[in-house]
Design a protein around this motif. Structure first.
Motif, PDB file in Angstrom:
ATOM      1  N   CYS A  31       8.852  -2.112  54.229  1.00 21.11           N
ATOM      2  CA  CYS A  31       7.466  -1.899  54.659  1.00 21.11           C
ATOM      3  C   CYS A  31       6.527  -1.598  53.498  1.00 21.11           C
ATOM      4  O   CYS A  31       5.568  -2.327  53.261  1.00 21.11           O
ATOM      5  CB  CYS A  31       7.452  -0.732  55.646  1.00 21.11           C
ATOM      6  N   LEU A 194       7.185  -8.812  55.839  1.00 24.08           N
ATOM      7  CA  LEU A 194       5.946  -8.016  55.814  1.00 24.08           C
ATOM      8  C   LEU A 194       6.087  -6.849  54.844  1.00 24.08           C
ATOM      9  O   LEU A 194       5.368  -5.861  54.938  1.00 24.08           O
ATOM     10  CB  LEU A 194       5.645  -7.480  57.215  1.00 24.08           C
ATOM     11  N   ASP A 195       7.050  -6.960  53.928  1.00 24.84           N
ATOM     12  CA  ASP A 195       7.333  -5.835  53.024  1.00 24.84           C
ATOM     13  C   ASP A 195       6.307  -5.771  51.894  1.00 24.84           C
ATOM     14  O   ASP A 195       5.848  -6.795  51.390  1.00 24.84           O
ATOM     15  CB  ASP A 195       8.749  -5.953  52.456  1.00 24.84           C
ATOM     16  N   ARG A 198       6.998  -7.583  48.736  1.00 28.13           N
ATOM     17  CA  ARG A 198       7.096  -9.046  48.912  1.00 28.13           C
ATOM     18  C   ARG A 198       8.406  -9.598  48.342  1.00 28.13           C
ATOM     19  O   ARG A 198       8.424 -10.599  47.612  1.00 28.13           O
ATOM     20  CB  ARG A 198       5.881  -9.725  48.293  1.00 28.13           C
ATOM     21  N   PHE A 272       1.786 -11.687  62.120  1.00 25.46           N
ATOM     22  CA  PHE A 272       1.818 -12.464  60.873  1.00 25.46           C
ATOM     23  C   PHE A 272       0.521 -13.227  60.635  1.00 25.46           C
ATOM     24  O   PHE A 272       0.465 -14.143  59.823  1.00 25.46           O
ATOM     25  CB  PHE A 272       3.007 -13.422  60.911  1.00 25.46           C
ATOM     26  N   HIS A 307       4.441 -17.389  65.088  1.00 29.08           N
ATOM     27  CA  HIS A 307       4.558 -17.222  63.635  1.00 29.08           C
ATOM     28  C   HIS A 307       5.233 -18.451  63.026  1.00 29.08           C
ATOM     29  O   HIS A 307       5.877 -19.226  63.719  1.00 29.08           O
ATOM     30  CB  HIS A 307       5.321 -15.950  63.296  1.00 29.08           C
ATOM     31  N   GLN A 316       3.353 -15.286  53.666  1.00 30.71           N
ATOM     32  CA  GLN A 316       3.383 -13.878  54.073  1.00 30.71           C
ATOM     33  C   GLN A 316       1.957 -13.331  54.096  1.00 30.71           C
ATOM     34  O   GLN A 316       1.191 -13.579  53.161  1.00 30.71           O
ATOM     35  CB  GLN A 316       4.254 -13.072  53.103  1.00 30.71           C
ATOM     36  N   PRO A 317       1.561 -12.613  55.153  1.00 32.09           N
ATOM     37  CA  PRO A 317       0.193 -12.089  55.210  1.00 32.09           C
ATOM     38  C   PRO A 317      -0.125 -11.156  54.045  1.00 32.09           C
ATOM     39  O   PRO A 317       0.777 -10.541  53.480  1.00 32.09           O
ATOM     40  CB  PRO A 317       0.165 -11.304  56.531  1.00 32.09           C
ATOM     41  N   ARG A 319      -1.721  -8.337  54.175  1.00 36.32           N
ATOM     42  CA  ARG A 319      -1.428  -6.962  54.578  1.00 36.32           C
ATOM     43  C   ARG A 319       0.071  -6.757  54.755  1.00 36.32           C
ATOM     44  O   ARG A 319       0.734  -7.571  55.398  1.00 36.32           O
ATOM     45  CB  ARG A 319      -2.070  -6.675  55.931  1.00 36.32           C
ATOM     46  N   ALA A 320       0.582  -5.673  54.251  1.00 38.10           N
ATOM     47  CA  ALA A 320       1.989  -5.339  54.459  1.00 38.10           C
ATOM     48  C   ALA A 320       2.122  -4.540  55.758  1.00 38.10           C
ATOM     49  O   ALA A 320       1.135  -4.107  56.352  1.00 38.10           O
ATOM     50  CB  ALA A 320       2.513  -4.523  53.281  1.00 38.10           C
ATOM     51  N   MET A 321       3.370  -4.363  56.174  1.00 38.60           N
ATOM     52  CA  MET A 321       3.657  -3.714  57.466  1.00 38.60           C
ATOM     53  C   MET A 321       2.925  -2.373  57.614  1.00 38.60           C
ATOM     54  O   MET A 321       2.365  -2.065  58.663  1.00 38.60           O
ATOM     55  CB  MET A 321       5.165  -3.502  57.586  1.00 38.60           C
ATOM     56  N   ILE A 324      -0.471  -2.608  58.917  1.00 37.72           N
ATOM     57  CA  ILE A 324      -0.610  -3.322  60.200  1.00 37.72           C
ATOM     58  C   ILE A 324      -0.106  -2.421  61.331  1.00 37.72           C
ATOM     59  O   ILE A 324      -0.701  -2.338  62.392  1.00 37.72           O
ATOM     60  CB  ILE A 324       0.197  -4.631  60.204  1.00 37.72           C
TER      61      ILE A 324
END
Ligand code: SF4
Length: 326
Positions: A31, A194-195, A198, A272, A307, A316-317, A319-321, A324
């Motif tokens: 995360c 979502l880490d 990355r 995602f 997704h 990968q978005p 924003r990380a987890m 979100i």
């Protein structure tokens, strides 16, 4: 567009996940970035009143369940005040929270009194050393204390366990047994891209098939009927029920009925999503509820089919987890 939140594929939104902060006292590998975390400026974070207003508008559009997330939601002070405001919303059927459990020894009773319905608590290992490796915090005992405090306060508790290859995939049977002893349902979660660092890769994902193979060491595993809109698929082995959230290997986007509100007031119509819709701007520039509802409807209408993790062109978005809220 009708009275409800419907997307182009006919899916109706019934669940809203609200991230109340991006801050967290843990640094979980799947995360958070290991360092240089850039927090959102406080001025950009929605106030309790703003969150409650947006939740009221969403409930007016057919949302029935709200889940509070973070970062770590209890890292934000006085969350029982927000819980009370949300619990008072007419038409809201369920109010729950996902937490790392660290603050529950002090907070569980107050949250229960304020009207919180249930808790999902993250616990990724039953071994102190591994817990510390995964969360980058030596707080294993405290989280167990938090789980006990939640149960003592009368909360229905589910446990979220993210499996990462080479770290904790050998604990599946231990967790199922531990869940039986504690009276909690464990849900195993596939590692998602979502880490914060990355470094996600498909090789590091422990898939649903592998989890079921591990569980089968306890006996025959049977599938249990469950709400198709719930991300977790339910199973039973040796008389114990457990769940698997297999976003990567067994996507369930065709049944998706949820959207997310970030701590800085953006609608994410998919976990995602690569684009977001701003609600804080209109909210702070005096938009009325109808105008806010129209923004929500538009954000949902534009939701993609699902997704793209299993496609070459997956991105990968940004924003990380932790920003979100899962
Ligand atoms: S990945 Fe997106 S579309 Fe699929 S279930 Fe999750 S939120 Fe819904």
């Amino acid at each position: 567009m009708g009275p409800e939140l419907v997307d182009r594929f006919g899916r109706v939104v019934r669940k809203l996940r609200i991230s109340v902060t991006d801050r967290c006292n843990f640094r979980c590998q799947y995360c958070m970035p290991s360092e240089n975390v850039r927090w959102l400026p406080r001025s950009e974070i929605l106030t309790f009143e703003e969150i409650a207003r947006l939740a009221r508008v969403a409930v007016g559009l057919g949302v029935q369940r709200v889940r509070l997330t973070g970062g770590e939601p209890l890292a934000r002070p006085e969350m029982e005040v927000l819980v009370e405001q949300l619990a008072a919303i007419e038409g809201l059927r369920d109010l729950s929270m996902t937490t790392n459990g660290y603050f529950l020894p002090e907070k569980a009773e107050a949250l229960r009194r304020a009207g919180l319905g249930s808790l999902n608590i993250s616990l990724d290992s039953l071994r102190r050393d591994r817990f510390a490796e995964l969360t980058r915090r030596d707080t294993f005992e405290r989280v167990l204390e938090g789980i006990r405090a939640a149960l003592a306060a009368g909360f229905p508790v589910k446990i979220n366990t993210v499996l990462m290859r080479g770290i904790n995939e050998d604990e599946v049977t231990d967790f199922i047994e531990w869940g039986r002893q504690m009276g909690v349902r464990v849900r195993f979660i596939e590692f998602m891209p979502l880490d914060g660092d990355r470094r996600w890769s498909r090789e590091r994902v422990v898939t649903a098939d592998e989890i079921l193979a591990e569980a089968a060491k306890l006996g025959p595993v049977e599938s249990v009927e469950a709400d198709p809109h719930q991300p977790a698929r339910a199973y039973r082995v040796a008389g114990v029920e457990f769940g698997i959230i297999a976003s990567v290997s067994r996507p369930f986007c065709h049944q998706c009925d949820r959207i997310r509100l970030t701590a800085d007031g953006k609608i994410r119509n998919c976990l995602f999503a690569l684009e977001e819709t701003d609600l804080r701007g209109p909210l702070r520039s005096g938009a009325d509820d109808e105008a806010l509802a129209a923004v929500m409807r538009g954000a949902v209408w534009s939701k993609w089919e699902g997704h793209l993790i299993n496609r070459q062109d997956f991105r990968q978005p940004e924003r990380a987890m932790y920003a979100i809220g899962g």
